[in-house]
Scaffold this motif. Structure first.
Motif, short mmCIF file in Angstrom:
data_model
loop_
_atom_site.label_atom_id
_atom_site.label_comp_id
_atom_site.label_asym_id
_atom_site.label_seq_id
_atom_site.Cartn_x
_atom_site.Cartn_y
_atom_site.Cartn_z
N LEU A 1 -6.69 3.52 4.72
CA LEU A 1 -7.56 2.33 4.96
C LEU A 1 -7.39 1.53 6.16
O LEU A 1 -8.02 0.83 6.90
CB LEU A 1 -7.08 1.24 3.90
N GLN B 1 -2.80 5.29 0.84
CA GLN B 1 -3.62 4.02 1.06
C GLN B 1 -3.61 3.54 2.55
O GLN B 1 -4.50 3.22 3.25
CB GLN B 1 -3.30 2.95 0.00
N MET C 1 0.74 -1.06 -0.01
CA MET C 1 -0.14 -0.08 -0.31
C MET C 1 0.92 1.21 -0.05
O MET C 1 1.81 1.24 0.72
CB MET C 1 -0.87 -0.23 1.20
N THR C 2 0.39 2.27 -0.64
CA THR C 2 1.23 3.43 -0.63
C THR C 2 0.73 4.18 0.66
O THR C 2 -0.03 3.87 1.59
CB THR C 2 0.50 4.61 -1.69
#
Lengths: 226, 242
Positions: free
Chosen positions: A144, A140, A136-137
């Protein structure tokens, strides 16, 4: 001994209700904008980009060092003039409500950002690591994984701050805006029943805020046992 | 598959890693051991860039980890990692833990991601727990979910950072069994662990670290039978004779 006469209240109820709607409108808008802007400020403050974290720190420290009533007055007196001259808003258009909302939102964002920053820091660092390790960046992982957990821990504090904000909306009387407190004051002044109306208004504020904080505490206990 | 060349790292004046050089070939299982504070975890976290390092280079599948132009998120999505404290996402159900990165990082559909997730849960024996939340599972179960979550990304290699250290003793084996199975299927693995039984069973090579340096890097037979350095001999004596 003052003789109480409550008779002017029943007739004034529709007017008082209009005032309550303004109080609630300011509270809700300021909470929503304050949390959104406060989240951005918190992310900036925690950012490794120095100018961003510097800006956020300066913003938060500035607003937390100024009395709210002054911020409201500035927004009431100065900002409408600025808008008039900058964007050609028609002179004398009534911007009291929007400038009050803007003032509250910008002011409260400083407080919200501190709550949110603590909330983000309360999420174990490994969570960010695990999200990153899955590819994930940063954005993100924040959106999230970290923020949902942070907000769940913060809900009681955010709501408590919302209750304080609701009480503080009475300060808009400085711009002669008829919020609930302003409306009560006007009615009392008109009928010569200021004491009764202010007692009544105080009782209403108390009932609303006390009930709300009971609900928050109930939720908090549920969160603890979950 | 993984090449490390003179990797060094320091926090301020504290040297954590010094000139670490090694290679991991496809299908190899490398066990990294050593006393606590020797830099094992830091070394393994450098492989997928979770820990930055100041000098040297690490090449994973042809991509340089330290290069600022490297898309680290993309690289990490190809390298599975399992942590000491599981680090499952507590606000998501087990199946969502397995699906989230598949949908958000690999752009799989929700159906594909869930299907893959269920398959992997089956494999680690936890299909029945799919709709529960991490807090409702035992440590051993959580760690098996964490392994499944990493596998869901179809990684080219797996990194394990002390995967059994936080577990109650009776749960260690269920996790080691999953790891052993994975190794036997040919997964390339780098495991920081104190489980010497596991190392003896499945490791291709053992790396022994002390004070930030790779002191031994040898086949498991050579390491367990005649470790060369005194430090490794002491370590083995302590860890094997109790």
């Amino acid at each position: 001994m003052h003789e109480f006469d409550w008779s002017s209240i029943p007739n004034a109820l529709p007017f008082l209700w209009d005032g309550m709607k303004i109080s609630l409108e300011i509270t809700l808008s300021a909470v929503v904008f304050g949390i959104v802007w406060g989240t951005l400020l918190a992310l900036m403050r925690l950012s490794s980009v120095t100018p961003l974290s510097w800006f956020a720190a300066a913003y938060v420290n500035l607003f937390r060092a100024i009395p709210l009533v002054m911020v409201l007055l500035w927004f009431f007196l100065i900002v409408p003039h600025l808008l008039e001259s900058l964007f050609g808003f028609p002179r004398g258009s009534d911007m009291r409500l929007s400038s009050a909302i803007a003032g509250f939102a910008l002011f409260e964002a400083a407080y919200y950002s501190e709550i949110i920053r603590a909330g983000i820091q309360s999420v174990p660092k490994g969570q960010m690591g695990a999200a990153s390790a899955l590819g994930m960046t940063y954005g993100q992982a924040m959106r999230l994984v970290v923020l949902p957990q942070a907000f769940r821990n913060m809900v009681p504090l955010l709501l408590t701050q919302g209750i304080i904000l609701f009480q503080d909306t009475s300060l808009v009387y400085v711009s002669a805006l008829a919020d609930f407190f302003g409306a009560a004051y006007k009615v009392g002044d008109r009928d010569g029943r200021l004491v009764e109306l202010l007692l009544f208004a105080g009782a209403v504020y108390f009932v609303i805020c006390f009930t709300a904080s009971r609900i928050v505490r109930h939720y908090q206990n549920k969160l603890k046992t979950a | 598959m993984i090449t490390m060349n003179k990797v060094s790292k320091h926090y301020g004046s504290f040297q954590v890693l010094t000139d670490c050089t090694t290679q991991v070939h496809k299908g190899e299982v490398i066990v990294v051991c050593g006393p606590s504070g020797s830099g094992k975890s830091t070394l393994i976290k450098c492989v997928n860039g979770l820990e930055p390092f100041q000098s040297g280079e690490i090449i994973v599948n042809g991509v340089s980890v330290g290069d600022p132009k490297t898309n680290l998120s993309k690289l990490r999505s190809t390298v599975g990692m399992v942590f000491q404290n599981f680090e499952l996402f507590p606000h998501m159900s087990i199946i969502d833990n397995l699906a989230i990165a598949q949908t958000k990082v690999l752009a799989r559909t929700q159906e594909q991601a869930r299907e893959k997730g269920f398959k992997l849960l089956d494999r680690v024996g936890l299909r029945a727990q799919a709709e529960k939340y991490p807090g409702q599972l035992s440590g051993g179960q959580q760690q098996r979910v964490a392994i499944a979550r990493a596998l869901a990304m179809d990684p080219i290699c797996m990194l394990f950072d002390e995967p059994t250290s936080a577990l109650d003793p009776e749960m260690v084996n269920e996790v080691l069994d999953v790891m052993t199975e994975l190794a036997q299927e040919g997964m390339t693995m780098m495991c920081v662990t104190h489980e010497m039984g596991f190392a003896k069973r499945v490791a291709s090579r053992v790396i022994f670290m002390d004070q930030g340096r790779i002191v031994e890097d040898d086949s498991k037979e050579a390491f367990f039978d005649h470790a060369r350095s005194e430090r490794a001999q002491q370590f083995l004596a302590k860890i094997l004779h109790h």
